[in-house]
Design a protein around this motif. Structure first.
Motif, PDB file in Angstrom:
ATOM      1  N   ILE A 144      -4.894  -0.241  -4.138  1.00 22.79           N
ATOM      2  CA  ILE A 144      -4.073   0.232  -5.256  1.00 22.79           C
ATOM      3  C   ILE A 144      -4.028  -0.822  -6.351  1.00 22.79           C
ATOM      4  O   ILE A 144      -4.177  -0.515  -7.531  1.00 22.79           O
ATOM      5  CB  ILE A 144      -2.654   0.604  -4.775  1.00 22.79           C
ATOM      6  CG1 ILE A 144      -2.737   1.807  -3.840  1.00 22.79           C
ATOM      7  CG2 ILE A 144      -1.740   0.898  -5.958  1.00 22.79           C
ATOM      8  CD1 ILE A 144      -1.449   2.167  -3.164  1.00 22.79           C
ATOM      9  N   ALA A 145      -3.867  -2.089  -5.968  1.00 29.14           N
ATOM     10  CA  ALA A 145      -3.874  -3.168  -6.961  1.00 29.14           C
ATOM     11  C   ALA A 145      -5.233  -3.231  -7.652  1.00 29.14           C
ATOM     12  O   ALA A 145      -5.307  -3.424  -8.871  1.00 29.14           O
ATOM     13  CB  ALA A 145      -3.551  -4.502  -6.294  1.00 29.14           C
ATOM     14  N   GLN A 146      -6.305  -3.036  -6.900  1.00 34.11           N
ATOM     15  CA  GLN A 146      -7.641  -3.050  -7.497  1.00 34.11           C
ATOM     16  C   GLN A 146      -7.788  -1.908  -8.490  1.00 34.11           C
ATOM     17  O   GLN A 146      -8.367  -2.080  -9.567  1.00 34.11           O
ATOM     18  CB  GLN A 146      -8.716  -2.949  -6.411  1.00 34.11           C
ATOM     19  CG  GLN A 146     -10.128  -3.050  -6.952  1.00 34.11           C
ATOM     20  CD  GLN A 146     -10.409  -4.397  -7.595  1.00 34.11           C
ATOM     21  OE1 GLN A 146     -10.092  -5.434  -7.025  1.00 34.11           O
ATOM     22  NE2 GLN A 146     -10.990  -4.395  -8.771  1.00 34.11           N
ATOM     23  N   LYS A 147      -7.252  -0.740  -8.159  1.00 33.38           N
ATOM     24  CA  LYS A 147      -7.313   0.415  -9.063  1.00 33.38           C
ATOM     25  C   LYS A 147      -6.622   0.082 -10.383  1.00 33.38           C
ATOM     26  O   LYS A 147      -7.129   0.390 -11.458  1.00 33.38           O
ATOM     27  CB  LYS A 147      -6.657   1.617  -8.388  1.00 33.38           C
ATOM     28  CG  LYS A 147      -6.639   2.868  -9.213  1.00 33.38           C
ATOM     29  CD  LYS A 147      -5.966   3.994  -8.438  1.00 33.38           C
ATOM     30  CE  LYS A 147      -5.782   5.212  -9.308  1.00 33.38           C
ATOM     31  NZ  LYS A 147      -5.071   6.287  -8.611  1.00 33.38           N
ATOM     32  N   HIS A 148      -5.472  -0.572 -10.310  1.00 39.19           N
ATOM     33  CA  HIS A 148      -4.742  -0.946 -11.525  1.00 39.19           C
ATOM     34  C   HIS A 148      -5.508  -1.991 -12.328  1.00 39.19           C
ATOM     35  O   HIS A 148      -5.589  -1.906 -13.550  1.00 39.19           O
ATOM     36  CB  HIS A 148      -3.331  -1.441 -11.192  1.00 39.19           C
ATOM     37  CG  HIS A 148      -2.424  -0.352 -10.731  1.00 39.19           C
ATOM     38  ND1 HIS A 148      -1.968   0.638 -11.548  1.00 39.19           N
ATOM     39  CD2 HIS A 148      -1.895  -0.090  -9.520  1.00 39.19           C
ATOM     40  CE1 HIS A 148      -1.205   1.468 -10.869  1.00 39.19           C
ATOM     41  NE2 HIS A 148      -1.146   1.058  -9.636  1.00 39.19           N
TER      42      HIS A 148
END
Length: 93
Positions: free
Chosen positions: A75-79
């Motif tokens: 999720i952090a990578q997506k952001h």
């Protein structure tokens, strides 16, 4: 018309998000002007990435572990990817 939920969240209509170039992960600033709430997208992608990295480091140190910034939580990578795409889009204009 948007509705405020019990946690104070508001979903911006898709048309508005598209016109403003707001993608998932876009940081916004909420201001009060003349009795109205104004939502402004953050316009400095590097500042957003620095803040995200600092928050990850602080959280990891509080938990006694570290996670590489490139990888780890999907999720952090997506952001991070959304912020970078926004930065690339802005630099192309």
């Amino acid at each position: 018309m948007a509705t405020v939920d019990s946690k104070g969240r508001i979903v911006l209509p898709q048309e508005v998000r598209e016109r403003l170039g707001m993608t998932p992960g876009t940081e916004v600033e909420i201001l009060e002007e003349d009795g109205k709430a104004v939502v402004e997208p953050e316009d400095d992608p590097e500042r957003i990435l620095e803040r995200m990295e600092r928050l990850v480091e602080e959280t990891a140190s509080e938990r006694g572990e570290t996670t590489p910034i490139d990888g780890g939580d999907p999720i952090a990578q997506k952001h991070r990817d959304a912020v970078r795409r926004g930065a690339e889009k802005d630099s192309d204009e």
